[in-house]
Design a protein around this motif. Structure first.
Motif, mmCIF file in Angstrom:
data_model
loop_
_atom_site.group_PDB
_atom_site.id
_atom_site.type_symbol
_atom_site.label_atom_id
_atom_site.label_comp_id
_atom_site.label_asym_id
_atom_site.label_seq_id
_atom_site.Cartn_x
_atom_site.Cartn_y
_atom_site.Cartn_z
ATOM 1 N N HIS A 198 0.498 0.334 4.109
ATOM 2 C CA HIS A 198 1.244 1.526 3.721
ATOM 3 C C HIS A 198 1.454 1.552 2.202
ATOM 4 O O HIS A 198 1.274 2.597 1.556
ATOM 5 N N LYS A 207 2.959 -3.041 6.571
ATOM 6 C CA LYS A 207 3.692 -2.623 5.377
ATOM 7 C C LYS A 207 2.788 -2.643 4.148
ATOM 8 O O LYS A 207 2.838 -1.729 3.313
ATOM 9 N N ASN A 208 1.970 -3.682 4.035
ATOM 10 C CA ASN A 208 1.057 -3.776 2.894
ATOM 11 C C ASN A 208 0.066 -2.619 2.889
ATOM 12 O O ASN A 208 -0.233 -2.060 1.832
#
Length: 94
Positions: free
Chosen positions: A52, A49-50
């Motif tokens: 992205h 997620k980071n």
């Protein structure tokens, strides 16, 4: 001789009990290993997620194309000369 055998057997039972069930024994080891595996999985998900989000931030910093795209998606940006068309999904009844 028999007394030594009984004492060794009792010692074996005590040590086995400590190995399997006592604090810091085998069951604690397995519980901690499972906890570590779950934490590593959660960490991998968060890292993805980071990455992205970092790519999205870099894209937003690099040019106005991404900003315009976000404005179109989230704020309904329409440039002069463009026509806005809204398509409603048909209702389905259950």
């Amino acid at each position: 001789m028999r007394l030594i055998q009984v004492a060794l057997f009792v010692l074996l039972i005590v040590l086995q009990y400590r190995f399997w069930f006592a604090e810091n024994g085998y069951t604690d080891l397995k519980r901690i290993e499972k906890s570590i595996a779950q934490a590593e999985f959660d960490r991998a998900v968060i890292q993805k997620k980071n990455a992205h989000l970092e790519a999205k931030v870099a894209d937003l910093k690099s040019g106005s194309g991404a900003i315009e795209e976000l404005a179109r998606q989230n704020l309904g940006l329409i440039k002069p000369g463009e026509t806005f068309i809204m398509i409603n999904e048909p209702r389905t009844f259950k």
